[in-house]
Enzyme design. Sequence first.
Site, PDB file in Angstrom:
ATOM      1  N   TYR A  77       0.892  -1.159   0.000  1.00 41.12           N
ATOM      2  CA  TYR A  77       0.000   0.000   0.000  1.00 41.12           C
ATOM      3  C   TYR A  77       0.930   1.208   0.000  1.00 41.12           C
ATOM      4  CZ  TYR A  77      -4.186   2.570   1.760  1.00 41.12           C
ATOM      5  OH  TYR A  77      -5.268   3.407   1.934  1.00 41.12           O
ATOM      6  N   HIS A  87      -2.105   7.608  -3.141  1.00 41.68           N
ATOM      7  CA  HIS A  87      -3.256   6.701  -3.052  1.00 41.68           C
ATOM      8  C   HIS A  87      -3.723   6.560  -1.600  1.00 41.68           C
ATOM      9  CE1 HIS A  87      -5.923   3.303  -3.679  1.00 41.68           C
ATOM     10  NE2 HIS A  87      -5.224   2.592  -2.805  1.00 41.68           N
ATOM     11  N   ARG A 109     -11.880   8.138   6.080  1.00 42.58           N
ATOM     12  CA  ARG A 109     -11.734   8.585   7.472  1.00 42.58           C
ATOM     13  C   ARG A 109     -11.690  10.089   7.646  1.00 42.58           C
ATOM     14  NH1 ARG A 109      -8.295   4.279   7.123  1.00 42.58           N
ATOM     15  NH2 ARG A 109      -6.665   5.677   6.423  1.00 42.58           N
ATOM     16  N   GLU A 135      -1.628  -1.376 -10.523  1.00 41.72           N
ATOM     17  CA  GLU A 135      -0.451  -1.745  -9.735  1.00 41.72           C
ATOM     18  C   GLU A 135       0.570  -2.412 -10.646  1.00 41.72           C
ATOM     19  OE1 GLU A 135      -1.004  -3.833  -6.055  1.00 41.72           O
ATOM     20  OE2 GLU A 135      -3.070  -3.157  -5.803  1.00 41.72           O
ATOM     21  N   ASP A 156      -5.433  -5.240  -9.430  1.00 39.47           N
ATOM     22  CA  ASP A 156      -5.936  -5.850  -8.205  1.00 39.47           C
ATOM     23  C   ASP A 156      -7.405  -5.461  -8.035  1.00 39.47           C
ATOM     24  OD1 ASP A 156      -5.830  -7.277  -5.854  1.00 39.47           O
ATOM     25  OD2 ASP A 156      -5.120  -5.586  -4.675  1.00 39.47           O
ATOM     26  N   GLN A 160     -15.539  -3.786   0.597  1.00 34.38           N
ATOM     27  CA  GLN A 160     -14.325  -3.375   1.327  1.00 34.38           C
ATOM     28  C   GLN A 160     -14.669  -2.461   2.494  1.00 34.38           C
ATOM     29  OE1 GLN A 160     -11.478  -1.458  -1.270  1.00 34.38           O
ATOM     30  NE2 GLN A 160     -10.058  -0.948   0.371  1.00 34.38           N
ATOM     31  N   TYR A 197     -13.514  -4.032   6.154  1.00 31.06           N
ATOM     32  CA  TYR A 197     -12.058  -3.889   6.304  1.00 31.06           C
ATOM     33  C   TYR A 197     -11.582  -3.642   7.737  1.00 31.06           C
ATOM     34  CZ  TYR A 197     -11.451   1.204   6.814  1.00 31.06           C
ATOM     35  OH  TYR A 197     -11.436   2.488   7.279  1.00 31.06           O
ATOM     36  N   SER A 200      -7.378 -11.034  -9.404  1.00 36.27           N
ATOM     37  CA  SER A 200      -6.289 -10.079  -9.632  1.00 36.27           C
ATOM     38  C   SER A 200      -5.647 -10.500 -10.946  1.00 36.27           C
ATOM     39  CB  SER A 200      -5.247 -10.136  -8.516  1.00 36.27           C
ATOM     40  OG  SER A 200      -5.850  -9.951  -7.250  1.00 36.27           O
ATOM     41  N   THR A 249      -1.875   0.282  -5.192  1.00 41.82           N
ATOM     42  CA  THR A 249      -2.350   1.175  -6.249  1.00 41.82           C
ATOM     43  C   THR A 249      -1.391   2.341  -6.435  1.00 41.82           C
ATOM     44  OG1 THR A 249      -4.584   0.598  -5.626  1.00 41.82           O
ATOM     45  CG2 THR A 249      -4.330   2.558  -7.000  1.00 41.82           C
TER      46      THR A 249
HETATM   47 CA    CA Z   1      -4.233  -3.550  -3.994  1.00 42.59          CA
END
Ligand code: CA
Length: 426
Positions: free
Chosen positions: A137, A142, A151, A210, A242, A249, A253, A266, A358
């Site tokens: 990540y 991203h 958030r 990605e 991906d 999600q 998550y 993927s 990403t």
């Molecule tokens: Ca990913």
Amino acid sequence: MPITANDPKRKTWLDTVPNTDFPIQNIPFGVFLTRDDIITIGTRIGDYAIDLGALHQLGYFKGIELTDDIFLQDTLNDFISDGRKTWRLVRNRIAEIFDKENPKLRDNKEHRKHILFTLDEVEMQLPVQVGDYTDFYSSKEHATNVGTMFRGKDNALMPNWLHIPVGYHGRSSSIIPSGINARRPWGQTMPDGATEPVFGPSKLVDFELEMAFITTDANALGEPIPVNEAEEYIFGLVLFNDWSARDIQKWEYVPLGPFLAKNFASSISPWIVTLDALQPFKVESPKPEMEQLPYLQYKGKKSYDIHLEVYIAPEKGTETKVSTSNFKYMYWNMSQQLAHHTINGCNVNSGDMMGSGTISGPTPDSYGSMLELTWRGEKPIKLSDGSERKFINDNDTVILKGFCKNENVRIGFGECRTKLLPAIKQ
Ligand code: CA
């Protein structure tokens, strides 16, 4: 050992178009099914697929220590396991065999019949059996964009993000090669304003732009890989989409990260471009914004200047480019990712695949997902046929492309192309 295969002056006796992703300086590795239904390991120059099993049987790799069946396999895992020295020797030899000045194969019609295929005569397979797949990540842009949406702006980057190349263990069984369709997943979501979760096909299926790197056997259990040695254990890279279901999600998550939102498919491009072929395109990584722990501090250039593009093609209609990004935007580079992955002694095997995360750039046209490009659907994208997209529609095809280019040579990855089929009926 010098990488003579990268000589930009070399020309091949095969006819290739000037702007090909696969000039003689590329020499990627893949696995394909031939017109005779035989699976073999191969390489590609221009629009020719080259059967390395046949080349080996006919004696063209004489002098290089290789087992007889090294290329007569349905995965590259054993070849990758032989290590960097062997990859270099084999790439260098392939460059010699197809050099314009070398008559050995050029003038042997009979041998050429066994070795050369046009692309429409072969079907590309997954190049490796992926034992373990990890997804990082590592793009700050991203992580900031997604964090802002999920958030709020003030908590966009989690407190660990500038200290750790954040990652999670993914699912390797659903990794598919370019050309194989994906399917819209079913799942549990909590729509905005709802008080109970609902079950149905995901409404927010997205791509993630990605790249993924493929490793060789790197370390024994318990032994970390030092950051400055990490590249010794990286065989090469592929384009990597991906696929993600954003509504699933969002609901699932917390607290352990994505699960079913990410493991339904993927896609990867089928030719692994070696790290050796990418040597001319090394660049500096972004400067760390905060001092990093010593095991993550590296010397020299560890990033690569790889142009990346995403296109969407509706079922009937031409493709529209929706994003232009670059692998060099990654805040954490591959060496840091591999050093971090193994700092606790976790062992890495031949054929393991590590997704970059990403890859979003600094500008809105360089974002690497529809989530960011349309800002959660608030700003739809117009395709060339006049239709609009917030996320990916049924029967859309998503195409990733990638290439490096300087004044001497272009080294490309070809395409990673996947059609999204409607959800299965339940
Ligand atoms: Ca990913």
